[in-house]
Design a protein around this motif. Structure first.
Motif, PDB file in Angstrom:
ATOM      1  N   GLY A 154       0.785  -1.229   0.000  1.00  0.00           N
ATOM      2  CA  GLY A 154       0.000   0.000   0.000  1.00  0.00           C
ATOM      3  C   GLY A 154       0.817   1.279   0.000  1.00  0.00           C
ATOM      4  O   GLY A 154       0.258   2.382  -0.041  1.00  0.00           O
ATOM      5  N   SER A 155       2.156   1.177   0.049  1.00  0.00           N
ATOM      6  CA  SER A 155       2.975   2.390   0.142  1.00  0.00           C
ATOM      7  C   SER A 155       2.831   3.278  -1.079  1.00  0.00           C
ATOM      8  O   SER A 155       3.002   4.494  -0.989  1.00  0.00           O
ATOM      9  CB  SER A 155       4.451   2.013   0.346  1.00  0.00           C
ATOM     10  OG  SER A 155       4.907   1.209  -0.733  1.00  0.00           O
ATOM     11  N   ARG A 156       2.509   2.705  -2.223  1.00  0.00           N
ATOM     12  CA  ARG A 156       2.321   3.495  -3.440  1.00  0.00           C
ATOM     13  C   ARG A 156       0.856   3.528  -3.876  1.00  0.00           C
ATOM     14  O   ARG A 156       0.556   3.980  -4.975  1.00  0.00           O
ATOM     15  CB  ARG A 156       3.184   2.927  -4.575  1.00  0.00           C
ATOM     16  CG  ARG A 156       4.667   3.053  -4.325  1.00  0.00           C
ATOM     17  CD  ARG A 156       5.462   2.474  -5.490  1.00  0.00           C
ATOM     18  NE  ARG A 156       6.885   2.637  -5.274  1.00  0.00           N
ATOM     19  CZ  ARG A 156       7.592   3.712  -5.620  1.00  0.00           C
ATOM     20  NH1 ARG A 156       6.975   4.737  -6.184  1.00  0.00           N
ATOM     21  NH2 ARG A 156       8.895   3.777  -5.397  1.00  0.00           N
ATOM     22  N   SER A 157      -0.011   3.041  -3.003  1.00  0.00           N
ATOM     23  CA  SER A 157      -1.443   3.028  -3.364  1.00  0.00           C
ATOM     24  C   SER A 157      -2.273   3.591  -2.219  1.00  0.00           C
ATOM     25  O   SER A 157      -2.328   4.808  -2.025  1.00  0.00           O
ATOM     26  CB  SER A 157      -1.876   1.601  -3.746  1.00  0.00           C
ATOM     27  OG  SER A 157      -1.561   0.683  -2.698  1.00  0.00           O
ATOM     28  N   TRP A 158      -2.901   2.707  -1.428  1.00  0.00           N
ATOM     29  CA  TRP A 158      -3.860   3.188  -0.440  1.00  0.00           C
ATOM     30  C   TRP A 158      -3.197   3.973   0.695  1.00  0.00           C
ATOM     31  O   TRP A 158      -3.768   4.947   1.196  1.00  0.00           O
ATOM     32  CB  TRP A 158      -4.724   2.051   0.099  1.00  0.00           C
ATOM     33  CG  TRP A 158      -4.009   0.944   0.815  1.00  0.00           C
ATOM     34  CD1 TRP A 158      -3.518  -0.208   0.299  1.00  0.00           C
ATOM     35  CD2 TRP A 158      -3.731   0.899   2.219  1.00  0.00           C
ATOM     36  NE1 TRP A 158      -2.938  -0.979   1.258  1.00  0.00           N
ATOM     37  CE2 TRP A 158      -3.068  -0.322   2.466  1.00  0.00           C
ATOM     38  CE3 TRP A 158      -3.969   1.762   3.288  1.00  0.00           C
ATOM     39  CZ2 TRP A 158      -2.630  -0.694   3.737  1.00  0.00           C
ATOM     40  CZ3 TRP A 158      -3.552   1.385   4.557  1.00  0.00           C
ATOM     41  CH2 TRP A 158      -2.890   0.175   4.775  1.00  0.00           C
ATOM     42  N   ARG A 159      -1.989   3.587   1.126  1.00  0.00           N
ATOM     43  CA  ARG A 159      -1.318   4.353   2.187  1.00  0.00           C
ATOM     44  C   ARG A 159      -0.985   5.762   1.693  1.00  0.00           C
ATOM     45  O   ARG A 159      -1.126   6.747   2.420  1.00  0.00           O
ATOM     46  CB  ARG A 159      -0.038   3.646   2.634  1.00  0.00           C
ATOM     47  CG  ARG A 159      -0.252   2.362   3.399  1.00  0.00           C
ATOM     48  CD  ARG A 159       1.073   1.775   3.853  1.00  0.00           C
ATOM     49  NE  ARG A 159       0.905   0.427   4.355  1.00  0.00           N
ATOM     50  CZ  ARG A 159       0.573   0.128   5.612  1.00  0.00           C
ATOM     51  NH1 ARG A 159       0.398   1.113   6.486  1.00  0.00           N
ATOM     52  NH2 ARG A 159       0.420  -1.123   5.986  1.00  0.00           N
ATOM     53  N   HIS A 160      -0.533   5.847   0.455  1.00  0.00           N
ATOM     54  CA  HIS A 160      -0.200   7.153  -0.124  1.00  0.00           C
ATOM     55  C   HIS A 160      -1.447   8.027  -0.244  1.00  0.00           C
ATOM     56  O   HIS A 160      -1.411   9.231   0.045  1.00  0.00           O
ATOM     57  CB  HIS A 160       0.436   6.946  -1.500  1.00  0.00           C
ATOM     58  CG  HIS A 160       0.752   8.228  -2.213  1.00  0.00           C
ATOM     59  ND1 HIS A 160       1.662   9.141  -1.730  1.00  0.00           N
ATOM     60  CD2 HIS A 160       0.244   8.767  -3.361  1.00  0.00           C
ATOM     61  CE1 HIS A 160       1.730  10.178  -2.545  1.00  0.00           C
ATOM     62  NE2 HIS A 160       0.871   9.981  -3.548  1.00  0.00           N
ATOM     63  N   THR A 161      -2.575   7.424  -0.639  1.00  0.00           N
ATOM     64  CA  THR A 161      -3.834   8.167  -0.766  1.00  0.00           C
ATOM     65  C   THR A 161      -4.271   8.742   0.577  1.00  0.00           C
ATOM     66  O   THR A 161      -4.667   9.916   0.682  1.00  0.00           O
ATOM     67  CB  THR A 161      -4.946   7.255  -1.323  1.00  0.00           C
ATOM     68  OG1 THR A 161      -4.539   6.740  -2.593  1.00  0.00           O
ATOM     69  CG2 THR A 161      -6.253   8.015  -1.466  1.00  0.00           C
ATOM     70  N   ILE A 162      -4.159   7.946   1.629  1.00  0.00           N
ATOM     71  CA  ILE A 162      -4.524   8.412   2.970  1.00  0.00           C
ATOM     72  C   ILE A 162      -3.570   9.503   3.438  1.00  0.00           C
ATOM     73  O   ILE A 162      -3.984  10.498   4.066  1.00  0.00           O
ATOM     74  CB  ILE A 162      -4.561   7.233   3.956  1.00  0.00           C
ATOM     75  CG1 ILE A 162      -5.750   6.327   3.635  1.00  0.00           C
ATOM     76  CG2 ILE A 162      -4.645   7.736   5.402  1.00  0.00           C
ATOM     77  CD1 ILE A 162      -5.821   5.083   4.473  1.00  0.00           C
ATOM     78  N   ASN A 163      -2.275   9.359   3.117  1.00  0.00           N
ATOM     79  CA  ASN A 163      -1.303  10.389   3.503  1.00  0.00           C
ATOM     80  C   ASN A 163      -1.619  11.733   2.864  1.00  0.00           C
ATOM     81  O   ASN A 163      -1.518  12.786   3.501  1.00  0.00           O
ATOM     82  CB  ASN A 163       0.106   9.949   3.103  1.00  0.00           C
ATOM     83  CG  ASN A 163       0.695   8.926   4.063  1.00  0.00           C
ATOM     84  OD1 ASN A 163       0.297   8.877   5.228  1.00  0.00           O
ATOM     85  ND2 ASN A 163       1.616   8.109   3.581  1.00  0.00           N
ATOM     86  N   VAL A 164      -2.020  11.701   1.609  1.00  0.00           N
ATOM     87  CA  VAL A 164      -2.323  12.948   0.901  1.00  0.00           C
ATOM     88  C   VAL A 164      -3.673  13.508   1.346  1.00  0.00           C
ATOM     89  O   VAL A 164      -3.797  14.700   1.687  1.00  0.00           O
ATOM     90  CB  VAL A 164      -2.308  12.721  -0.630  1.00  0.00           C
ATOM     91  CG1 VAL A 164      -2.831  13.960  -1.360  1.00  0.00           C
ATOM     92  CG2 VAL A 164      -0.909  12.369  -1.108  1.00  0.00           C
ATOM     93  N   ASN A 165      -4.689  12.667   1.317  1.00  0.00           N
ATOM     94  CA  ASN A 165      -6.061  13.143   1.547  1.00  0.00           C
ATOM     95  C   ASN A 165      -6.367  13.473   3.004  1.00  0.00           C
ATOM     96  O   ASN A 165      -7.161  14.379   3.276  1.00  0.00           O
ATOM     97  CB  ASN A 165      -7.077  12.102   1.065  1.00  0.00           C
ATOM     98  CG  ASN A 165      -7.074  11.928  -0.435  1.00  0.00           C
ATOM     99  OD1 ASN A 165      -6.298  12.572  -1.132  1.00  0.00           O
ATOM    100  ND2 ASN A 165      -7.930  11.058  -0.938  1.00  0.00           N
ATOM    101  N   LEU A 166      -5.775  12.749   3.935  1.00  0.00           N
ATOM    102  CA  LEU A 166      -6.119  12.921   5.346  1.00  0.00           C
ATOM    103  C   LEU A 166      -4.953  13.461   6.171  1.00  0.00           C
ATOM    104  O   LEU A 166      -5.082  14.508   6.816  1.00  0.00           O
ATOM    105  CB  LEU A 166      -6.603  11.590   5.933  1.00  0.00           C
ATOM    106  CG  LEU A 166      -6.936  11.585   7.429  1.00  0.00           C
ATOM    107  CD1 LEU A 166      -8.014  12.610   7.750  1.00  0.00           C
ATOM    108  CD2 LEU A 166      -7.361  10.191   7.883  1.00  0.00           C
ATOM    109  N   ILE A 167      -3.819  12.768   6.148  1.00  0.00           N
ATOM    110  CA  ILE A 167      -2.701  13.165   7.001  1.00  0.00           C
ATOM    111  C   ILE A 167      -2.216  14.571   6.662  1.00  0.00           C
ATOM    112  O   ILE A 167      -1.955  15.397   7.557  1.00  0.00           O
ATOM    113  CB  ILE A 167      -1.529  12.165   6.891  1.00  0.00           C
ATOM    114  CG1 ILE A 167      -2.011  10.744   7.205  1.00  0.00           C
ATOM    115  CG2 ILE A 167      -0.386  12.577   7.817  1.00  0.00           C
ATOM    116  CD1 ILE A 167      -2.606  10.581   8.586  1.00  0.00           C
ATOM    117  N   ALA A 168      -2.129  14.877   5.371  1.00  0.00           N
ATOM    118  CA  ALA A 168      -1.667  16.200   4.970  1.00  0.00           C
ATOM    119  C   ALA A 168      -2.630  17.294   5.420  1.00  0.00           C
ATOM    120  O   ALA A 168      -2.205  18.383   5.841  1.00  0.00           O
ATOM    121  CB  ALA A 168      -1.489  16.250   3.444  1.00  0.00           C
ATOM    122  N   VAL A 169      -3.930  17.014   5.353  1.00  0.00           N
ATOM    123  CA  VAL A 169      -4.931  17.987   5.803  1.00  0.00           C
ATOM    124  C   VAL A 169      -4.822  18.194   7.311  1.00  0.00           C
ATOM    125  O   VAL A 169      -4.899  19.328   7.807  1.00  0.00           O
ATOM    126  CB  VAL A 169      -6.348  17.530   5.405  1.00  0.00           C
ATOM    127  CG1 VAL A 169      -7.410  18.409   6.067  1.00  0.00           C
ATOM    128  CG2 VAL A 169      -6.514  17.570   3.891  1.00  0.00           C
TER     129      VAL A 169
END
Length: 550
Positions: free
Chosen positions: A31-46
């Motif tokens: 998931g490091s290049r898929s779902w984990r990355h999506t959560i990092n951008v969409n949620l963690i970054a916010v």
């Protein structure tokens, strides 16, 4: 750099949204290049950007607004991309959980548009986009952002925008009520008078109805009676500080509210007057353990125009303070809150009309409708009242002294009004019925225009009413507060909660009435049509002054 250049941060909009590049259902990676990355951008970054914005606003000691971009996919499932849905749902609940920053001058809100024509949204099946009404115009998103920025009552708010339904706040007050825990009778309450210093007198004054008449002054008198020292085991003695004045006081003095087998109301004479009051608990019965002497409380019972009242403990409603605002939330606030939720079908109504909107209950109705995301029309008589209503956020104020209400509604709302909260009666009722939309709901909570007169309140005939309702599938529903007593504490807690957050304003009429001998003046003032907000009587000025200093 922004802070160095501009000296602070007033508005911060955090927008981050990518889809999961791999289908979650087929992804066999870590998931490091898929779902984990999506959560990092969409949620963690916010979350990180929100944290930094709050720190900046704290450092510069200036108030500010933060808007996080959510998505309608965070409000309901996205079966094609559950990771995107999960990340946006996290943004929404994270933002709503930051409500407490409002006390520090920082308002954090979340904006949830459905589909805007972006590179991400263009990946969605065009047929599905058509089913939801097409792409949202960017103007609607900008309008929503400006509303969250400019409305100072909005904090921890989620604004949902769709092309199908327009702008709505989510969850609705009705949905919130399903998960908010009711406060216990003791949690959060405190004693404001030392019980050891509280002295109960041997006698007290109260107002009694001695003869049946819609002329409240002529029907009532102030009497002095002994105060029994023995409290019934399951009862509470309340020292009244403020009492609320209601239009229906004249109905009560006419004997209109006595039912049962005995149809002669004169058989009940003399009887105690007054419906609602707030004060402090003066004494409790032996079996009462969850209510303490010296704590604030409210009651809605016959006999509240008095210095003391004894009631069963189960009828006592704990409040935070024995203020005039607390009195306003009783009959007036509860009627609006419960009627709009239970009878008004607020989930389905888009346009709400409130008559006599600058009065005690009207002020609550317009604000609760606005909090539910509705377009609100309000009627009043006079420029000063119109100003008050505009300050409460009403979308269209109709001053019937200056405008023709019938023409305004026909011209500006040709499809009719979805929900009408009506308290005037007579010709106003007729106007409202004719303005009601197909499938509309008309809630009758009173008819103040018919209460006074030589013979008091008399029923009216409404020829053709059934035919009108039938042809447009409409509903006219009456609402009487005493038949919903099981909901009082729940809705009172909700009103206090909204008031404490600054989301609800409570207008108390500025004309001061002091002492029981001013009650008749207050009743006549209310019926004069001059009042703005709730009319309240300070029963004991010594206590009123004391609490004003707390």
């Amino acid at each position: 750099m922004h802070v160095i250049t501009y000296g602070g941060l007033d508005i911060c909009i955090n927008s981050a949204g990518i889809s999961n590049p791999l289908s979650f259902f087929e992804d066999q990676t870590d998931g490091s290049r898929s779902w984990r990355h999506t959560i990092n951008v969409n949620l963690i970054a916010v979350i990180d950007c929100t944290r930094l914005a709050i720190q900046t606003m704290h450092a510069t000691r200036k108030p500010g607004v933060i808007i996080n971009m959510g998505s309608s996919a965070g409000l309901y499932p996205n079966y094609k991309d559950p990771i995107y849905s999960a990340s946006k749902g996290g943004v929404i609940l994270f933002t709503r959980s930051l409500l407490s920053y409002k006390r520090q001058g920082i308002r954090v809100n979340v904006l949830c548009p459905e589909f805007v024509e972006t590179e991400l949204a263009l990946k969605v099946d065009a047929k599905f986009i058509d089913l939801v009404g097409g792409f949202l115009p960017m103007e609607m998103v900008i309008k929503g952002a400006f509303e969250l920025i400019t409305d100072e009552n909005r904090a921890g708010s989620c604004l949902w925008i769709t092309k199908r339904r327009g702008m709505e706040y989510w969850p609705t007050l009705e949905e919130e009520a399903k998960y908010l825990l009711p406060r216990s009778k003791t949690r959060g309450r405190f004693s404001i008078i030392d019980p050891q210093k509280f002295k109960i007198p041997e006698s007290f004054e109260k107002i009694v109805v001695q003869t049946l008449s819609p002329n409240f002054r002529g029907a009532t008198m102030v009497v002095c009676v002994p105060l029994r020292s023995e409290i019934k085991p399951d009862h509470v003695l309340l020292k009244i500080v403020y009492a609320g004045v209601n239009a229906s006081d004249v109905n009560f003095s006419s004997g209109r509210y006595f039912g049962g087998n005995n149809n002669d109301p004169s058989a009940h004479l003399p009887f105690d007057a007054g419906f609602e009051a707030v004060g402090i608990i003066a004494a409790t019965g032996d079996s009462v353990h969850d209510l303490k002497v010296g704590t604030p409380a409210a009651v809605m019972a016959f006999g509240c125009y008095a210095e003391f009242i004894m009631v069963p403990a189960k009828y006592v409603l704990p409040v935070d303070r024995p203020d005039p605002e607390a009195v306003a939330m009783l009959t007036s606030g509860l009627t609006a809150s419960i009627a709009l939720e239970k009878a008004g079908q607020m989930d389905s109504g888009k346009v709400v009309l409130v008559t006599a909107a600058a009065g005690g209950t009207g002020q609550f109705a317009v604000q609760l409708a606005k909090l539910a995301g509705k377009t609100v029309i309000a009627t009043c008589g006079g420029k000063e009242k119109a100003v008050v209503l505009k300050e409460l956020g009403v979308d269209r104020v109709i001053d019937y002294l200056e405008e023709d209400m019938k023409l305004v509604l026909k011209r500006e709302f040709p499809k009719g009004v979805d929900v009408i909260y009506e308290s005037v009666g007579g010709k106003m009722f007729d106007l409202c019925l004719n303005a009601l939309a197909i499938h509309g709901w008309l809630i009758v909570i009173g008819m103040i225009s018919q209460y006074q007169g030589e013979h008091g309140w008399k029923p009216r005939n409404y020829p053709g009413l059934c035919e009108k309702l039938l042809t447009k599938s409409q509903t006219v529903m009456g609402f009487f507060l005493t038949q919903h007593s099981h909901l009082w504490q729940q809705h009172l807690d909700k009103l206090f909660h909204l008031f404490s957050l600054g989301k609800l304003k409570v207008n108390v009429d500025g004309k001061g009435f002091v002492g029981l001998r001013s009650v008749a003046d207050a009743v006549e003032y209310l019926h004069s049509g001059k009042s703005k907000g709730k009319v309240v009587v300070c029963v004991d000025p010594a206590y009123c002054q004391q609490f004003a200093k707390i």
